[in-house]
Design a protein around this motif. Structure first.
Motif, PDB file in Angstrom:
ATOM      1  N   UNK A 103      43.449  56.139  26.851  1.00 45.97           N
ATOM      2  CA  UNK A 103      43.630  54.687  26.779  1.00 45.97           C
ATOM      3  C   UNK A 103      43.227  54.108  25.423  1.00 45.97           C
ATOM      4  N   UNK A 104      42.376  54.795  24.660  1.00 46.02           N
ATOM      5  CA  UNK A 104      42.040  54.268  23.333  1.00 46.02           C
ATOM      6  C   UNK A 104      43.204  54.433  22.359  1.00 46.02           C
ATOM      7  N   UNK A 105      44.268  55.079  22.795  1.00 45.14           N
ATOM      8  CA  UNK A 105      45.478  55.201  21.974  1.00 45.14           C
ATOM      9  C   UNK A 105      46.598  54.308  22.499  1.00 45.14           C
ATOM     10  N   UNK A 106      46.300  53.452  23.448  1.00 36.79           N
ATOM     11  CA  UNK A 106      47.303  52.532  23.983  1.00 36.79           C
ATOM     12  C   UNK A 106      47.420  51.342  23.042  1.00 36.79           C
ATOM     13  N   UNK A 107      48.043  51.574  21.894  1.00 37.26           N
ATOM     14  CA  UNK A 107      48.206  50.527  20.895  1.00 37.26           C
ATOM     15  C   UNK A 107      49.389  50.858  19.996  1.00 37.26           C
ATOM     16  N   UNK A 108      49.826  49.875  19.251  1.00 35.29           N
ATOM     17  CA  UNK A 108      50.872  50.048  18.248  1.00 35.29           C
ATOM     18  C   UNK A 108      50.474  49.274  17.009  1.00 35.29           C
ATOM     19  N   UNK A 109      51.034  49.657  15.874  1.00 41.60           N
ATOM     20  CA  UNK A 109      50.797  48.928  14.637  1.00 41.60           C
ATOM     21  C   UNK A 109      51.822  47.811  14.530  1.00 41.60           C
ATOM     22  N   UNK A 110      51.350  46.589  14.373  1.00 39.84           N
ATOM     23  CA  UNK A 110      52.218  45.423  14.218  1.00 39.84           C
ATOM     24  C   UNK A 110      52.438  45.198  12.729  1.00 39.84           C
ATOM     25  N   UNK A 111      53.658  45.480  12.255  1.00 43.00           N
ATOM     26  CA  UNK A 111      53.959  45.345  10.836  1.00 43.00           C
ATOM     27  C   UNK A 111      53.879  43.902  10.347  1.00 43.00           C
ATOM     28  N   UNK A 112      54.174  42.943  11.209  1.00 35.63           N
ATOM     29  CA  UNK A 112      54.113  41.538  10.806  1.00 35.63           C
ATOM     30  C   UNK A 112      52.663  41.106  10.621  1.00 35.63           C
ATOM     31  N   UNK A 113      51.833  41.400  11.619  1.00 33.10           N
ATOM     32  CA  UNK A 113      50.422  41.020  11.541  1.00 33.10           C
ATOM     33  C   UNK A 113      49.608  41.993  10.690  1.00 33.10           C
ATOM     34  N   UNK A 114      50.196  43.154  10.385  1.00 33.30           N
ATOM     35  CA  UNK A 114      49.533  44.211   9.625  1.00 33.30           C
ATOM     36  C   UNK A 114      48.212  44.623  10.280  1.00 33.30           C
ATOM     37  N   UNK A 115      48.278  44.835  11.595  1.00 35.85           N
ATOM     38  CA  UNK A 115      47.096  45.266  12.326  1.00 35.85           C
ATOM     39  C   UNK A 115      47.527  45.929  13.629  1.00 35.85           C
ATOM     40  N   UNK A 116      46.572  46.563  14.271  1.00 39.15           N
ATOM     41  CA  UNK A 116      46.835  47.175  15.564  1.00 39.15           C
ATOM     42  C   UNK A 116      46.879  46.121  16.651  1.00 39.15           C
ATOM     43  N   UNK A 117      47.678  46.398  17.676  1.00 34.09           N
ATOM     44  CA  UNK A 117      47.765  45.537  18.849  1.00 34.09           C
ATOM     45  C   UNK A 117      47.616  46.436  20.064  1.00 34.09           C
ATOM     46  N   UNK A 118      46.851  45.996  21.040  1.00 32.88           N
ATOM     47  CA  UNK A 118      46.593  46.769  22.253  1.00 32.88           C
ATOM     48  C   UNK A 118      45.117  47.098  22.322  1.00 32.88           C
ATOM     49  N   UNK A 119      44.795  48.309  22.752  1.00 34.69           N
ATOM     50  CA  UNK A 119      43.409  48.767  22.750  1.00 34.69           C
ATOM     51  C   UNK A 119      43.099  49.142  21.305  1.00 34.69           C
ATOM     52  N   UNK A 120      42.340  48.296  20.636  1.00 35.16           N
ATOM     53  CA  UNK A 120      42.145  48.435  19.197  1.00 35.16           C
ATOM     54  C   UNK A 120      40.901  49.238  18.851  1.00 35.16           C
ATOM     55  N   UNK A 121      39.865  49.132  19.650  1.00 38.53           N
ATOM     56  CA  UNK A 121      38.632  49.836  19.323  1.00 38.53           C
ATOM     57  C   UNK A 121      38.005  50.404  20.589  1.00 38.53           C
ATOM     58  N   UNK A 122      37.667  51.679  20.518  1.00 39.40           N
ATOM     59  CA  UNK A 122      36.963  52.364  21.598  1.00 39.40           C
ATOM     60  C   UNK A 122      35.726  53.022  21.022  1.00 39.40           C
ATOM     61  N   UNK A 123      34.658  53.039  21.788  1.00 36.43           N
ATOM     62  CA  UNK A 123      33.439  53.697  21.309  1.00 36.43           C
ATOM     63  C   UNK A 123      33.051  53.147  19.961  1.00 36.43           C
ATOM     64  N   UNK A 124      32.870  54.050  19.010  1.00 37.04           N
ATOM     65  CA  UNK A 124      32.504  53.647  17.657  1.00 37.04           C
ATOM     66  C   UNK A 124      33.669  53.766  16.693  1.00 37.04           C
ATOM     67  N   UNK A 125      34.876  53.951  17.227  1.00 37.73           N
ATOM     68  CA  UNK A 125      36.024  54.227  16.372  1.00 37.73           C
ATOM     69  C   UNK A 125      37.117  53.196  16.586  1.00 37.73           C
TER      70      UNK A 125
END
Length: 127
Positions: free
Chosen positions: A37-59
């Motif tokens: 689930x910590x990989x349930x994300x995509x890179x948003x090229x417009x916002x230039x950031x990750x969207x979804x589960x962005x941070x898990x644990x210390x990473x």
């Protein structure tokens, strides 16, 4: 650890179904059985950031602009993939940041999100 993984996936599944996840603009990999689930994300090229589960644990979760997983370099603390153990099994990594603005979420935000006790950032704006 297995109970924590099941609870975390349960909460995300409740969020998915209570906000009409099948009609989200991007499903973000939610409910993927073969992806942590910590990989349930995509890179948003417009916002230039990750969207979804962005941070898990210390990473901070990482995806390239082609949506392929970009594994962080190995560290002395453990394996390079924060969601894997050295033996290849999925390890529990608590969700700390869930960012899903402008994704077409409709419906009630479930109270079960409160079960994610390590969640410090929740952005469901503009839905």
């Amino acid at each position: 650890d297995a109970d924590d993984i099941v609870l975390q996936r349960y909460v995300l599944a409740v969020l998915f179904y209570s906000t009409d996840g099948t009609n989200w603009d991007d499903a973000l990999g939610f409910l993927s059985a073969d992806t942590a689930e910590c990989e349930w994300n995509v890179y948003d090229n417009v916002a230039e950031s990750l969207v979804g589960v962005v941070e898990c644990g210390n990473t901070i979760g990482m995806k390239s602009d082609t949506d392929a997983t970009a594994t962080p370099p190995p560290t002395e603390e453990g394996p390079s993939d924060p969601c894997s153990r050295d033996d290849g099994a999925v390890a529990y990594s608590p969700i700390r940041s869930l960012v899903m603005p402008r994704n077409g979420l409709l419906g009630a935000i479930p109270s079960e999100l409160g079960l994610l006790t390590n969640l410090t950032v929740l952005d469901l704006s503009q839905n």
